[in-house]
Design an enzyme around this catalytic site. Sequence first.
Site, PDB file in Angstrom:
ATOM      1  N   LYS A 163     -10.043  -0.745   4.219  1.00 52.39           N
ATOM      2  CA  LYS A 163      -8.680  -1.192   3.917  1.00 52.39           C
ATOM      3  C   LYS A 163      -7.704  -0.918   5.067  1.00 52.39           C
ATOM      4  O   LYS A 163      -7.993  -0.108   5.965  1.00 52.39           O
ATOM      5  CB  LYS A 163      -8.195  -0.492   2.635  1.00 52.39           C
ATOM      6  CG  LYS A 163      -8.962  -0.918   1.378  1.00 52.39           C
ATOM      7  CD  LYS A 163      -8.353  -0.305   0.110  1.00 52.39           C
ATOM      8  CE  LYS A 163      -9.090  -0.774  -1.127  1.00 52.39           C
ATOM      9  NZ  LYS A 163      -8.453  -0.295  -2.388  1.00 52.39           N
ATOM     10  N   TYR A 181      -7.717  -9.754  -5.664  1.00 52.22           N
ATOM     11  CA  TYR A 181      -7.337  -8.826  -6.741  1.00 52.22           C
ATOM     12  C   TYR A 181      -6.733  -9.549  -7.945  1.00 52.22           C
ATOM     13  O   TYR A 181      -5.937  -8.958  -8.685  1.00 52.22           O
ATOM     14  CB  TYR A 181      -6.383  -7.768  -6.191  1.00 52.22           C
ATOM     15  CG  TYR A 181      -7.095  -6.687  -5.388  1.00 52.22           C
ATOM     16  CD1 TYR A 181      -8.011  -5.833  -5.996  1.00 52.22           C
ATOM     17  CD2 TYR A 181      -6.856  -6.520  -4.024  1.00 52.22           C
ATOM     18  CE1 TYR A 181      -8.673  -4.848  -5.276  1.00 52.22           C
ATOM     19  CE2 TYR A 181      -7.519  -5.530  -3.293  1.00 52.22           C
ATOM     20  CZ  TYR A 181      -8.417  -4.700  -3.927  1.00 52.22           C
ATOM     21  OH  TYR A 181      -9.064  -3.717  -3.221  1.00 52.22           O
ATOM     22  N   ASN A 225      -6.646   3.884  -0.636  1.00 50.01           N
ATOM     23  CA  ASN A 225      -7.865   4.649  -0.879  1.00 50.01           C
ATOM     24  C   ASN A 225      -9.070   4.213  -0.024  1.00 50.01           C
ATOM     25  O   ASN A 225     -10.203   4.241  -0.485  1.00 50.01           O
ATOM     26  CB  ASN A 225      -8.179   4.712  -2.378  1.00 50.01           C
ATOM     27  CG  ASN A 225      -8.374   3.345  -2.989  1.00 50.01           C
ATOM     28  OD1 ASN A 225      -8.300   2.345  -2.291  1.00 50.01           O
ATOM     29  ND2 ASN A 225      -8.624   3.301  -4.280  1.00 50.01           N
ATOM     30  N   HIS A 246     -12.622  -0.711  -0.422  1.00 53.01           N
ATOM     31  CA  HIS A 246     -12.934  -1.474  -1.634  1.00 53.01           C
ATOM     32  C   HIS A 246     -14.439  -1.624  -1.690  1.00 53.01           C
ATOM     33  O   HIS A 246     -15.073  -1.815  -0.660  1.00 53.01           O
ATOM     34  CB  HIS A 246     -12.310  -2.873  -1.589  1.00 53.01           C
ATOM     35  CG  HIS A 246     -12.971  -3.814  -2.553  1.00 53.01           C
ATOM     36  ND1 HIS A 246     -12.733  -3.756  -3.903  1.00 53.01           N
ATOM     37  CD2 HIS A 246     -13.900  -4.782  -2.363  1.00 53.01           C
ATOM     38  CE1 HIS A 246     -13.486  -4.671  -4.506  1.00 53.01           C
ATOM     39  NE2 HIS A 246     -14.211  -5.310  -3.595  1.00 53.01           N
ATOM     40  N   GLU A 261     -16.740 -12.282  -4.147  1.00 53.01           N
ATOM     41  CA  GLU A 261     -15.969 -11.726  -3.034  1.00 53.01           C
ATOM     42  C   GLU A 261     -16.612 -12.054  -1.684  1.00 53.01           C
ATOM     43  O   GLU A 261     -15.909 -12.348  -0.712  1.00 53.01           O
ATOM     44  CB  GLU A 261     -15.823 -10.211  -3.228  1.00 53.01           C
ATOM     45  CG  GLU A 261     -14.957  -9.889  -4.444  1.00 53.01           C
ATOM     46  CD  GLU A 261     -15.014  -8.433  -4.899  1.00 53.01           C
ATOM     47  OE1 GLU A 261     -14.266  -8.085  -5.824  1.00 53.01           O
ATOM     48  OE2 GLU A 261     -15.810  -7.645  -4.341  1.00 53.01           O
TER      49      GLU A 261
HETATM   50  N1  LIG Z   1      -2.529   3.537 -10.589  1.00 56.07           N
HETATM   51  C1  LIG Z   1      -2.580   2.998  -9.382  1.00 56.07           C
HETATM   52  N2  LIG Z   1      -1.588   3.227  -8.495  1.00 56.07           N
HETATM   53  C2  LIG Z   1      -1.621   2.674  -7.262  1.00 56.07           C
HETATM   54  N3  LIG Z   1      -2.603   1.890  -6.809  1.00 56.07           N
HETATM   55  C3  LIG Z   1      -3.623   1.647  -7.653  1.00 56.07           C
HETATM   56  C4  LIG Z   1      -3.682   2.185  -8.985  1.00 56.07           C
HETATM   57  N4  LIG Z   1      -4.806   1.759  -9.571  1.00 56.07           N
HETATM   58  C5  LIG Z   1      -5.446   1.015  -8.661  1.00 56.07           C
HETATM   59  N5  LIG Z   1      -4.735   0.938  -7.500  1.00 56.07           N
HETATM   60  C6  LIG Z   1      -5.112   0.222  -6.276  1.00 56.07           C
HETATM   61  O1  LIG Z   1      -5.718  -0.995  -6.651  1.00 56.07           O
HETATM   62  C7  LIG Z   1      -7.057  -1.030  -6.209  1.00 56.07           C
HETATM   63  C8  LIG Z   1      -7.897  -1.799  -7.205  1.00 56.07           C
HETATM   64  O2  LIG Z   1      -7.976  -1.050  -8.415  1.00 56.07           O
HETATM   65  P1  LIG Z   1      -9.350  -0.993  -9.243  1.00 56.07           P
HETATM   66  O3  LIG Z   1      -8.976  -0.580 -10.616  1.00 56.07           O
HETATM   67  O4  LIG Z   1     -10.083  -2.269  -9.049  1.00 56.07           O
HETATM   68  O5  LIG Z   1     -10.106   0.211  -8.550  1.00 56.07           O
HETATM   69  P2  LIG Z   1     -11.441   0.202  -7.686  1.00 56.07           P
HETATM   70  O6  LIG Z   1     -12.390  -0.818  -8.238  1.00 56.07           O
HETATM   71  O7  LIG Z   1     -11.914   1.612  -7.568  1.00 56.07           O
HETATM   72  O8  LIG Z   1     -10.890  -0.237  -6.275  1.00 56.07           O
HETATM   73  P3  LIG Z   1     -11.308  -1.502  -5.399  1.00 56.07           P
HETATM   74  O9  LIG Z   1     -11.288  -2.717  -6.330  1.00 56.07           O
HETATM   75  O10 LIG Z   1     -10.278  -1.575  -4.306  1.00 56.07           O
HETATM   76  O11 LIG Z   1     -12.694  -1.198  -4.931  1.00 56.07           O
HETATM   77  C9  LIG Z   1      -7.431   0.437  -6.029  1.00 56.07           C
HETATM   78  O12 LIG Z   1      -8.499   0.646  -5.154  1.00 56.07           O
HETATM   79  C10 LIG Z   1      -6.138   0.996  -5.480  1.00 56.07           C
HETATM   80  O13 LIG Z   1      -5.990   0.663  -4.095  1.00 56.07           O
HETATM   81 MG   LIG Z   2     -11.928  -2.878  -8.298  1.00 58.07          MG
END
Ligand SMILES: Nc1ncnc2c1ncn2[C@@H]1O[C@H](COP(=O)(O)OP(=O)(O)OP(=O)(O)O)[C@@H](O)[C@H]1O
Ligand SMILES: [Mg+2]
Length: 150
Positions: A11, A51, A114, A117, A128
């Site tokens: 990211k 997303y 974080n 992805h 994707e």
């Molecule tokens: N509560 C939150 N506050 C801020 N950002 C968030 C929060 N929840 C998710 N995100 C952001 O949105 C992304 C997508 O959320 P998701 O629930 O899909 O988590 P993930 O599957 O672990 O992450 P990713 O899809 O990026 O691999 C997260 O990786 C994070 O960057």
């Molecule tokens: Mg996700």
Amino acid sequence: MAQQQTFVIIKPGVLQRRLVGEVVARIERKGLRIEAMKLITMSRELCERQYAEHKGKPFYDGLVAFMSSGPSMPMVVSGEEAISTMRKLAGATNAADAEPGTIRGDLAGVTQKNIVHASDSPESAEREIALFFSPEELNPWSDGNHDWIV
Ligand SMILES: Nc1ncnc2c1ncn2[C@@H]1O[C@H](COP(=O)(O)OP(=O)(O)OP(=O)(O)O)[C@@H](O)[C@H]1O
Ligand SMILES: [Mg+2]
């Protein structure tokens, strides 16, 4: 145990923190195969498509702004059970919950930023990969007889 492809994005912010090598090294050390990788700055439209499942959630607008804020590195990663393996390597979504030893647990202090992805299902991985890579950009390879590598 099935061979799978998964989709990973290093990211925005990781290049600025000079942590690309650290993240790639963890993926390689696990024995996963990097089969495609590029450096791009995602458009807002591409972030919205990536997303789409989160549209309407409180963090969605900030997530789209962040993901399009600077260069990132989409990747295709392959290996045995690559989808769940890569999710485990990444660690929990919430930076405070991510266990030490995982990419997020060791490197992420803020949930939005974080680090990586990783696709959460075979359907997501397929969707994707097609969103970010053309078939010609994929470079499948195998370890041949070098089973000791993985
Ligand atoms: N509560 C939150 N506050 C801020 N950002 C968030 C929060 N929840 C998710 N995100 C952001 O949105 C992304 C997508 O959320 P998701 O629930 O899909 O988590 P993930 O599957 O672990 O992450 P990713 O899809 O990026 O691999 C997260 O990786 C994070 O960057
Ligand atoms: Mg996700």
